[in-house]
Design a protein around this motif. Sequence first.
Motif, mmCIF file in Angstrom:
data_model
loop_
_atom_site.group_PDB
_atom_site.id
_atom_site.type_symbol
_atom_site.label_atom_id
_atom_site.label_comp_id
_atom_site.label_asym_id
_atom_site.label_seq_id
_atom_site.Cartn_x
_atom_site.Cartn_y
_atom_site.Cartn_z
ATOM 1 N N ALA A 1 20.156 -3.155 15.342
ATOM 2 C CA ALA A 1 20.926 -2.006 15.829
ATOM 3 C C ALA A 1 22.303 -2.006 15.187
ATOM 4 O O ALA A 1 22.804 -0.960 14.762
ATOM 5 C CB ALA A 1 21.044 -2.064 17.354
ATOM 6 N N SER A 2 22.921 -3.159 15.092
ATOM 7 C CA SER A 2 24.255 -3.228 14.499
ATOM 8 C C SER A 2 24.205 -3.016 12.992
ATOM 9 O O SER A 2 25.106 -2.418 12.416
ATOM 10 C CB SER A 2 24.905 -4.582 14.796
ATOM 11 O OG SER A 2 25.134 -4.717 16.175
ATOM 12 N N ALA A 3 23.160 -3.519 12.332
ATOM 13 C CA ALA A 3 23.085 -3.402 10.871
ATOM 14 C C ALA A 3 22.766 -1.975 10.433
ATOM 15 O O ALA A 3 23.232 -1.523 9.385
ATOM 16 C CB ALA A 3 22.036 -4.369 10.333
ATOM 17 N N GLY A 4 21.940 -1.274 11.209
ATOM 18 C CA GLY A 4 21.715 0.147 10.943
ATOM 19 C C GLY A 4 20.671 0.472 9.893
ATOM 20 O O GLY A 4 20.530 1.623 9.502
ATOM 21 N N LEU A 5 19.903 -0.495 9.417
ATOM 22 C CA LEU A 5 18.813 -0.207 8.475
ATOM 23 C C LEU A 5 17.610 0.359 9.214
ATOM 24 O O LEU A 5 17.375 -0.007 10.366
ATOM 25 C CB LEU A 5 18.312 -1.506 7.833
ATOM 26 C CG LEU A 5 19.015 -2.113 6.645
ATOM 27 C CD1 LEU A 5 18.261 -3.374 6.239
ATOM 28 C CD2 LEU A 5 19.040 -1.130 5.486
ATOM 29 N N PRO A 6 16.789 1.200 8.563
ATOM 30 C CA PRO A 6 15.519 1.572 9.193
ATOM 31 C C PRO A 6 14.737 0.312 9.535
ATOM 32 O O PRO A 6 14.606 -0.591 8.707
ATOM 33 C CB PRO A 6 14.802 2.373 8.098
ATOM 34 C CG PRO A 6 15.906 2.892 7.232
ATOM 35 C CD PRO A 6 16.972 1.835 7.252
ATOM 36 N N ALA A 7 14.230 0.236 10.764
ATOM 37 C CA ALA A 7 13.612 -1.009 11.232
ATOM 38 C C ALA A 7 12.429 -0.689 12.137
ATOM 39 O O ALA A 7 12.430 0.318 12.850
ATOM 40 C CB ALA A 7 14.634 -1.852 11.995
ATOM 41 N N GLN B 1 0.827 -1.222 0.000
ATOM 42 C CA GLN B 1 0.000 0.000 0.000
ATOM 43 C C GLN B 1 0.851 1.258 0.000
ATOM 44 O O GLN B 1 0.481 2.280 -0.553
ATOM 45 C CB GLN B 1 -0.906 0.024 1.231
ATOM 46 C CG GLN B 1 -2.081 -0.919 1.163
ATOM 47 C CD GLN B 1 -2.760 -1.049 2.521
ATOM 48 O OE1 GLN B 1 -2.916 -0.077 3.236
ATOM 49 N NE2 GLN B 1 -3.128 -2.253 2.874
ATOM 50 N N ALA B 2 2.020 1.176 0.651
ATOM 51 C CA ALA B 2 2.867 2.373 0.755
ATOM 52 C C ALA B 2 3.883 2.464 -0.381
ATOM 53 O O ALA B 2 4.740 3.348 -0.370
ATOM 54 C CB ALA B 2 3.586 2.357 2.104
ATOM 55 N N SER C 1 2.320 -1.323 10.394
ATOM 56 C CA SER C 1 3.776 -1.330 10.567
ATOM 57 C C SER C 1 4.472 -1.490 9.223
ATOM 58 O O SER C 1 5.542 -0.903 8.986
ATOM 59 C CB SER C 1 4.195 -2.464 11.511
ATOM 60 O OG SER C 1 3.594 -2.301 12.772
ATOM 61 N N GLY C 2 3.870 -2.306 8.332
ATOM 62 C CA GLY C 2 4.430 -2.443 6.987
ATOM 63 C C GLY C 2 4.446 -1.102 6.274
ATOM 64 O O GLY C 2 5.426 -0.720 5.633
ATOM 65 N N LYS C 3 3.328 -0.370 6.393
ATOM 66 C CA LYS C 3 3.276 0.981 5.791
ATOM 67 C C LYS C 3 4.338 1.878 6.397
ATOM 68 O O LYS C 3 5.038 2.628 5.712
ATOM 69 C CB LYS C 3 1.910 1.619 6.090
ATOM 70 C CG LYS C 3 0.839 1.321 5.108
ATOM 71 C CD LYS C 3 -0.322 2.276 5.392
ATOM 72 C CE LYS C 3 -1.628 1.580 5.146
ATOM 73 N NZ LYS C 3 -2.770 2.241 5.720
ATOM 74 N N GLN C 4 4.455 1.784 7.732
ATOM 75 C CA GLN C 4 5.353 2.697 8.440
ATOM 76 C C GLN C 4 6.820 2.447 8.087
ATOM 77 O O GLN C 4 7.645 3.357 8.138
ATOM 78 C CB GLN C 4 5.145 2.558 9.961
ATOM 79 C CG GLN C 4 5.765 3.671 10.777
ATOM 80 C CD GLN C 4 5.203 5.049 10.426
ATOM 81 O OE1 GLN C 4 4.070 5.158 9.935
ATOM 82 N NE2 GLN C 4 5.994 6.086 10.647
ATOM 83 N N ALA C 5 7.141 1.215 7.692
ATOM 84 C CA ALA C 5 8.531 0.923 7.295
ATOM 85 C C ALA C 5 8.926 1.817 6.125
ATOM 86 O O ALA C 5 10.073 2.272 6.027
ATOM 87 C CB ALA C 5 8.664 -0.551 6.926
ATOM 88 N N MET C 6 7.969 2.073 5.230
ATOM 89 C CA MET C 6 8.263 2.950 4.086
ATOM 90 C C MET C 6 8.460 4.396 4.546
ATOM 91 O O MET C 6 9.270 5.126 3.980
ATOM 92 C CB MET C 6 7.118 2.859 3.069
ATOM 93 C CG MET C 6 7.078 1.546 2.330
ATOM 94 S SD MET C 6 8.543 1.313 1.285
ATOM 95 C CE MET C 6 8.265 2.580 0.037
ATOM 96 N N THR C 7 7.724 4.803 5.562
ATOM 97 C CA THR C 7 7.914 6.164 6.094
ATOM 98 C C THR C 7 9.293 6.281 6.746
ATOM 99 O O THR C 7 9.989 7.290 6.586
ATOM 100 C CB THR C 7 6.811 6.492 7.121
ATOM 101 O OG1 THR C 7 5.561 6.286 6.497
ATOM 102 C CG2 THR C 7 6.916 7.914 7.630
ATOM 103 N N LEU C 8 9.689 5.246 7.489
ATOM 104 C CA LEU C 8 11.014 5.254 8.116
ATOM 105 C C LEU C 8 12.098 5.403 7.064
ATOM 106 O O LEU C 8 13.078 6.128 7.248
ATOM 107 C CB LEU C 8 11.255 3.935 8.875
ATOM 108 C CG LEU C 8 10.462 3.686 10.138
ATOM 109 C CD1 LEU C 8 10.809 2.326 10.713
ATOM 110 C CD2 LEU C 8 10.757 4.761 11.168
ATOM 111 N N LEU C 9 11.907 4.693 5.954
ATOM 112 C CA LEU C 9 12.877 4.749 4.865
ATOM 113 C C LEU C 9 12.956 6.172 4.309
ATOM 114 O O LEU C 9 14.039 6.733 4.115
ATOM 115 C CB LEU C 9 12.452 3.742 3.789
ATOM 116 C CG LEU C 9 13.205 3.772 2.472
ATOM 117 C CD1 LEU C 9 14.682 3.544 2.695
ATOM 118 C CD2 LEU C 9 12.646 2.694 1.546
#
Length: 567
Positions: A134-140, A71-72, A235-243
């Motif tokens: 935390a170690s990998a550093g990707l938006p999560a 959706q996002a 949360s799936g949508k929000q992952a795109m916002t974090l990105l």
Amino acid sequence: MTAHGLANNLTEYGDREFALYLRRSFARAMGFSSEALRKPIVGILNTYSELNNCHRHFPQLVDAVKRGVWQAGGLPLEFPTISLGEVFLSPTSMLYRNLMAMDVESMLRAQPLDAVVLTGGCDKTLPALLMGAASAGLPAIVVAAGPMLTSQYQGERLGACTDCRRFWARFRRNEIDQVAIDTVEGQLAPTPGTCSVMGTASTMACVVEALGMMLPGGASIPAVYADRMRNAEESGKQAMTLLRLGLTPDKIMTPAAFENALYVLQAIGGSTNAIIHLTAIAGRLGVKLDLQRLNEIADTTPVLVDLKPTGSGYMEDFHRAGGMRVVLNEIKHLLHLDVLTVTGQTLGELLDEPYTFPTWQQVIYPASAPLQPKGGLIVLKGNLAPDGALLKRGAATPALLNKVGRAVVFTSLADIAARIDSPELDVTPDDFLVLQNAGPLGGPGMPEAGYLPIPKKLAAAGVTDMVRISDARMSGTAFGTVVLHVAPEAAVGGPLALVRTGDLIELNSDRRELTLRVSDAELARRRAEFSPPAASALRGYEALYLRHCQQANLGADLDFLRHPTLQ
Ligand code: FES
């Protein structure tokens, strides 16, 4: 942060364009259109396993996350990591937390991902996911399993797994028979989801929400509720916002956010295990959790939540009562409000909405009239625990909190299994049961053996609690006067290794002290005689663990995985 989709982390052939062309062609083999493959990629880390009952609903949960990502405007790609089903692992799931964290970090670093949704729930899974992320550093962003619902036995409410222990203790005391315990066994875990009390899994879910890594309300929605699926979709949508915002875990899990998590941990009367996990997660980001600070936070934070194992309610009651929204609002005056959350808003902005305390419910108390005026988790120090030990004061028998007792020592888990129920065991209710060699290295893996069983002859006489001291951990669903995480542990020659049956030990929780009343000269003599237990003949990951695992006060992480500034 710019999205790179399939072009992230290209395989090295010495020709980037070839590597991308090859990857695209193999991705198209999975049936995706070119249009889909141009989208940012949101990985969904799935911890489903048929050896993890708590994650039984994850296929459906992950589908909901995927809907949100589509959706996002992203491309959701699900992938597995090892799963840690608490009761299905030997010698203990804790031995494998760091392995899971390594797997998570490595796969997040290696694969073509722009952001990730972390799904988990059973005790060690949320800590491992956050350590790796935390170690990998990707938006999560985290999606929790959610708690199980409760069931009942002869009109009595049942939930995993405080009632497991309660009924087993009744069975040991011959109060119920085999038929009854068999019936209870079939009713303790009636649905998917994590244990239904404020054990480690629920504590970690609440603490992750307090850290800002989960959407508001996500900690407590029962696993089988439709709201759980809606939370996953969101949360799936929000992952795109974090990105889009470039909001990586280090920007959310700051020192202030960890302090908020410690305040919440005290307010919810959470599990002792959360301390070791928070220390490990913080250690991945170069944040040092000061255990002395925990004592200060304990003294200023009221306990608000009345759930088992220490209280009476269950997670579904907590959710219906308003869950973390109520807790956070009630202790708002203690929290750092300027910390960012995965919503993109600060905690202060989230708590700005109109709020009234829900007076109609019985499991969350207002800060103005709390369940207990002070937090239940404290750190003890002294010559028996120079680097600290933990006591869940709120789960202890008050009369045992300040006491001198005679040590009855067990040198290993095998020793306790062999002798604890012997009619010949020289033990009284006033003694302190001491278990050695059950720490991070001695266990190995620091099993949840710190809740030592009451010797059968004392249990049969009606004794329900004794002071118990060890370098092990305790299940978040357990309770009693149990001193845990003694550091340094016995296996590395910590003072715990020097205790002998008959020694006097003073537990003084008022002064936060744990003292072995043996002269320095005698301790020096015993230290000179100390030899570490024979090294286990382990191979593979377990051998690596034994070489590199740190002590409990450092989070029991592998030394080379902690942030370089803390090594
Ligand atoms: Fe998975 Fe308790 S067994 S949370």
